[in-house]
Scaffold this motif. Structure first.
Motif, PDB file in Angstrom:
ATOM      1  N   ARG A 172       1.910  -6.793  -5.590  1.00 16.16           N
ATOM      2  CA  ARG A 172       3.142  -7.584  -5.532  1.00 16.16           C
ATOM      3  C   ARG A 172       4.042  -7.125  -4.384  1.00 16.16           C
ATOM      4  NH1 ARG A 172       1.947  -8.168 -11.010  1.00 16.16           N
ATOM      5  NH2 ARG A 172       2.530  -6.036 -11.551  1.00 16.16           N
ATOM      6  N   ALA A 173       4.054  -5.815  -4.104  1.00 18.78           N
ATOM      7  CA  ALA A 173       4.906  -5.296  -3.029  1.00 18.78           C
ATOM      8  C   ALA A 173       4.463  -5.813  -1.664  1.00 18.78           C
ATOM      9  CB  ALA A 173       4.889  -3.768  -3.047  1.00 18.78           C
ATOM     10  N   SER A 174       3.155  -5.959  -1.472  1.00 18.63           N
ATOM     11  CA  SER A 174       2.644  -6.405  -0.167  1.00 18.63           C
ATOM     12  C   SER A 174       2.598  -7.925  -0.052  1.00 18.63           C
ATOM     13  CB  SER A 174       1.239  -5.847   0.057  1.00 18.63           C
ATOM     14  OG  SER A 174       0.325  -6.372  -0.886  1.00 18.63           O
ATOM     15  N   ARG A 175       2.822  -8.633  -1.145  1.00 17.06           N
ATOM     16  CA  ARG A 175       2.640 -10.089  -1.176  1.00 17.06           C
ATOM     17  C   ARG A 175       3.466 -10.833  -0.122  1.00 17.06           C
ATOM     18  NH1 ARG A 175       3.178 -12.503  -7.050  1.00 17.06           N
ATOM     19  NH2 ARG A 175       1.450 -11.026  -7.415  1.00 17.06           N
ATOM     20  N   PRO A 176       4.740 -10.428   0.140  1.00 18.41           N
ATOM     21  CA  PRO A 176       5.503 -11.168   1.169  1.00 18.41           C
ATOM     22  C   PRO A 176       4.851 -11.139   2.546  1.00 18.41           C
ATOM     23  CG  PRO A 176       6.977  -9.864  -0.199  1.00 18.41           C
ATOM     24  CD  PRO A 176       5.588  -9.444  -0.558  1.00 18.41           C
ATOM     25  N   ALA A 177       4.070 -10.096   2.852  1.00 18.28           N
ATOM     26  CA  ALA A 177       3.396 -10.014   4.148  1.00 18.28           C
ATOM     27  C   ALA A 177       2.128 -10.856   4.189  1.00 18.28           C
ATOM     28  CB  ALA A 177       3.066  -8.555   4.471  1.00 18.28           C
ATOM     29  N   GLU A 178       1.646 -11.300   3.034  1.00 14.67           N
ATOM     30  CA  GLU A 178       0.473 -12.160   2.889  1.00 14.67           C
ATOM     31  C   GLU A 178      -0.773 -11.616   3.594  1.00 14.67           C
ATOM     32  OE1 GLU A 178       1.869 -15.929   4.343  1.00 14.67           O
ATOM     33  OE2 GLU A 178       2.643 -16.493   2.370  1.00 14.67           O
ATOM     34  N   PRO A 179      -1.115 -10.337   3.404  1.00 17.81           N
ATOM     35  CA  PRO A 179      -2.355  -9.838   4.015  1.00 17.81           C
ATOM     36  C   PRO A 179      -3.574 -10.390   3.277  1.00 17.81           C
ATOM     37  CG  PRO A 179      -1.387  -8.146   2.611  1.00 17.81           C
ATOM     38  CD  PRO A 179      -0.431  -9.309   2.609  1.00 17.81           C
ATOM     39  N   ARG A 265      -0.341  -6.454   9.267  1.00 18.44           N
ATOM     40  CA  ARG A 265       0.901  -6.960   8.679  1.00 18.44           C
ATOM     41  C   ARG A 265       1.542  -5.986   7.710  1.00 18.44           C
ATOM     42  NH1 ARG A 265      -0.707 -13.131   6.817  1.00 18.44           N
ATOM     43  NH2 ARG A 265      -1.560 -13.844   8.831  1.00 18.44           N
ATOM     44  N   PHE A 266       0.729  -5.110   7.128  1.00 17.12           N
ATOM     45  CA  PHE A 266       1.255  -4.201   6.095  1.00 17.12           C
ATOM     46  C   PHE A 266       0.480  -2.894   6.173  1.00 17.12           C
ATOM     47  CE2 PHE A 266       1.899  -2.359   1.929  1.00 17.12           C
ATOM     48  CZ  PHE A 266       3.205  -2.711   1.605  1.00 17.12           C
ATOM     49  N   SER A 300      -0.450   7.740  -8.862  1.00 14.14           N
ATOM     50  CA  SER A 300      -0.256   7.491  -7.437  1.00 14.14           C
ATOM     51  C   SER A 300       1.151   6.986  -7.129  1.00 14.14           C
ATOM     52  CB  SER A 300      -1.340   6.566  -6.877  1.00 14.14           C
ATOM     53  OG  SER A 300      -1.307   6.562  -5.471  1.00 14.14           O
ATOM     54  N   VAL A 301       1.314   5.751  -6.684  1.00 14.32           N
ATOM     55  CA  VAL A 301       2.560   5.327  -6.041  1.00 14.32           C
ATOM     56  C   VAL A 301       3.690   5.135  -7.056  1.00 14.32           C
ATOM     57  CG1 VAL A 301       3.617   3.677  -4.461  1.00 14.32           C
ATOM     58  CG2 VAL A 301       1.162   4.170  -4.293  1.00 14.32           C
ATOM     59  N   VAL A 302       4.845   5.720  -6.723  1.00 10.88           N
ATOM     60  CA  VAL A 302       6.049   5.621  -7.548  1.00 10.88           C
ATOM     61  C   VAL A 302       7.125   4.817  -6.829  1.00 10.88           C
ATOM     62  CG1 VAL A 302       7.957   6.958  -8.550  1.00 10.88           C
ATOM     63  CG2 VAL A 302       5.599   7.785  -8.771  1.00 10.88           C
ATOM     64  N   CYS A 303       7.311   5.109  -5.535  1.00 15.14           N
ATOM     65  CA  CYS A 303       8.313   4.435  -4.713  1.00 15.14           C
ATOM     66  C   CYS A 303       7.639   3.869  -3.467  1.00 15.14           C
ATOM     67  CB  CYS A 303       9.417   5.398  -4.269  1.00 15.14           C
ATOM     68  SG  CYS A 303      10.391   6.124  -5.611  1.00 15.14           S
ATOM     69  N   LEU A 304       8.203   2.806  -2.926  1.00 14.42           N
ATOM     70  CA  LEU A 304       7.610   2.212  -1.732  1.00 14.42           C
ATOM     71  C   LEU A 304       8.628   1.347  -1.012  1.00 14.42           C
ATOM     72  CD1 LEU A 304       4.926   1.797  -0.117  1.00 14.42           C
ATOM     73  CD2 LEU A 304       4.526  -0.232  -1.536  1.00 14.42           C
ATOM     74  N   ASN A 305       8.707   1.507   0.323  1.00  9.92           N
ATOM     75  CA  ASN A 305       9.421   0.538   1.134  1.00  9.92           C
ATOM     76  C   ASN A 305       8.601  -0.746   1.177  1.00  9.92           C
ATOM     77  OD1 ASN A 305      11.900   1.786   2.633  1.00  9.92           O
ATOM     78  ND2 ASN A 305      10.338   3.391   2.717  1.00  9.92           N
ATOM     79  N   ARG A 306       9.287  -1.877   1.215  1.00  9.52           N
ATOM     80  CA  ARG A 306       8.609  -3.167   1.137  1.00  9.52           C
ATOM     81  C   ARG A 306       9.197  -4.143   2.150  1.00  9.52           C
ATOM     82  NH1 ARG A 306       9.894  -2.732  -5.134  1.00  9.52           N
ATOM     83  NH2 ARG A 306      10.773  -0.793  -4.362  1.00  9.52           N
ATOM     84  N   PRO A 307       8.462  -5.195   2.485  1.00 10.41           N
ATOM     85  CA  PRO A 307       9.019  -6.193   3.400  1.00 10.41           C
ATOM     86  C   PRO A 307      10.372  -6.702   2.905  1.00 10.41           C
ATOM     87  CG  PRO A 307       6.680  -6.614   3.062  1.00 10.41           C
ATOM     88  CD  PRO A 307       7.067  -5.537   2.091  1.00 10.41           C
TER      89      PRO A 307
END
Length: 488
Positions: A172-179, A265-266, A300-307
């Motif tokens: 869901r976090a990468s979805r705006p970049a549409e890879p 893109r991501f 694994s991932v807890v926090c992430l910068n996103r588009p």
């Protein structure tokens, strides 16, 4: 079956029905459509169901076969462990013995190790009976082993629900970049990469999964940059997960005109701290880098910068599945998708997991990390190391009296040494270091060292009263000597 697991299976079945002929997975020479991927997984799941209960150990190189077996174990609700390729034989033996794995898949070069551990060859598995109860927490889907900060890796037991909640949030976090295409760069045994693959499959993206050697990656930190960069370019990848040292190589190559940003893109980066300077360089060449933070104990991932939600220098905001707060001393505490427990230790029954990292939030909820609470450091390749382990190895060979090891955020482990015999030459010290390195996994080896001008001592303020190194004081006093050893 846990709801997250059922939803994952249904998503793959949906892609097989609706996009059955579209390529879902590429290996070194193989291609599989969405329908074929599902067929391959189901065939292996059926084989696993015919075996007695027990842990499946996967020691295969990156490639479709490793992913098929990983997914088959997941859907068949059989606990599995993927052995990191950078582990030493002793560490692999520890993982297999502690987990009481009864089935193993491994390349020919590891067959003798399996024989010595009581496995017998079969088709397709190497097999052995369990000799003791491994004490797996109920609901364990995967045992992921840390890099071995003390030399003996710790087995983190995670549920399928925890794993797939994180994978879903990554998708869901990468979805705006549409890879729509993903290249796996890290070993499948690295949980971050394992879940990155799950996220790509959830998105219906085409996945490229090549052997580490074909990518130009060897051990924990060896990189053939020409080969790796060529694979990135030729794969047409729009999304990657990297550790900081690999990001540095990619950014440097783009800066020198050796490759273009192309369709990327991501690009997620994690596993160790990323310098602000490197993030600025990435932004300057137009590389879409998103720094994150996580740990095996929290799936694994807890926090992430996103588009659209990026704050350079931070590790981003907590993902929706996780809650993060700070203890009074600034230690980062996490709730959500936490481990069931360490293998061989009591179950984790608390709500908040103490990460051992120090940090602070800004007014908008972005988390900034300040470093580790204890002496353990993390290399730029994302390997956790306790310097006391390596120092003990160095000083137990009869040549080196004192050793100080440092590698936080670096691609090399550096050492300051003082000999047992002050008359010993640098050649003697070099031989001692090489002997020590031969017994260590490659990520723990000393890559460069310098002879101390004088022994560490309490009188000089570099040792405590009981002989332990005062690390901050040593690093401050010998900073220039140490960092002059760093090579690009």
């Amino acid at each position: 079956m846990q709801p997250e697991l059922q939803a994952f299976r249904q998503r793959l079945e949906e892609y097989a029905r609706q996009q059955g002929e579209r390529i879902a997975l590429r290996g070194a020479s193989e291609r599989y459509s969405h329908a074929q991927l599902l067929e391959q997984v189901q065939a292996r799941e059926a084989l696993l169901q015919k075996q007695p209960p027990g842990v499946l150990a996967i020691a295969l190189d990156n490639g479709p076969e490793a992913l098929f077996w990983d997914l088959a174990a997941l859907f068949g609700e059989r606990p599995s462990v993927i052995l990191p390729p950078f582990f030493s034989p002793a560490q692999r033996a520890h993982c297999l013995l502690q987990s009481q794995a009864t089935l193993a898949l491994a390349p020919a070069e590891l067959h003798e190790e399996l024989r010595e551990l009581g496995f017998t060859p079969g088709e397709p598995f190497w097999q052995r009976p369990a000799t003791a109860d491994a004490g797996l927490p109920p609901g364990t889907a995967k045992i992921t082993y840390t890099s071995g900060s003390t030399g003996t890796p710790k087995g983190v037991c995670l549920s399928a629900g925890a794993l797939l909640r994180v994978a879903g949030e990554l998708e869901r976090a990468s979805r705006p970049a549409e890879p729509s295409s993903y290249l796996a760069v890290l070993p499948l045994a690295v949980l971050l990469e394992n879940l990155g693959l799950y996220a790509a499959l959830l998105a219906g993206a085409g996945v490229t999964l090549l052997p580490q050697g074909q990518l130009g990656i060897s051990g924990a930190s060896g990189v053939d940059w020409k080969r790796l960069l060529g694979c990135v370019a030729l794969s047409g990848a729009q999304s990657l997960i990297l550790v900081p040292q690999l990001l540095l190589g990619l950014v440097s190559a783009i800066e020198r005109g050796l490759m273009r940003v192309g369709p990327l893109r991501f690009v997620a980066v994690g596993g160790a701290r990323v310098s602000t300077g490197l993030l600025e360089r990435a932004a300057a060449v137009g590389l879409p880098v998103y720094e994150g933070y996580g740990l095996s104990e929290c799936a694994s991932v807890v926090c992430l910068n996103r588009p659209g939600e990026r704050r350079p220098g931070s590790v981003g905001q907590p993902l929706p599945h996780a809650q993060v707060r700070l203890a009074e001393d600034g230690e980062v505490l996490v709730r959500g998708a936490t481990l069931l427990g360490y293998l061989g230790e009591p179950l984790f029954t608390g709500q908040w997991w103490p990460t051992g990292d120090l940090g602070h939030f800004d007014a908008d909820g972005y988390l900034y990390l300040a470093g580790r609470k204890k002496n353990q450091f993390i290399t730029s390749f994302g390997r956790n190391l306790n310097p006391e382990w390596i120092e003990a190895e160095l000083t137990q060979g009869g040549v080196i009296l004192q050793a100080f090891v440092h590698g936080e955020g670096l691609h090399q482990n550096l050492a300051l040494l003082w000999p047992l015999d002050p008359q010993a030459g640098d050649g003697d010290l070099e031989q001692a270091v090489q002997r020590c390195n031969a017994a260590l996994p490659d990520y723990a080896r000393v890559h460069a060292w310098r002879r101390l001008p004088q022994p560490l001592s309490a009188a000089e303020g570099t040792l405590t009263g009981n002989g332990r190194p005062r690390r901050a004081e040593i690093l401050e006093r010998y900073r220039n000597e140490l960092f002059s050893l760093v090579t690009e």
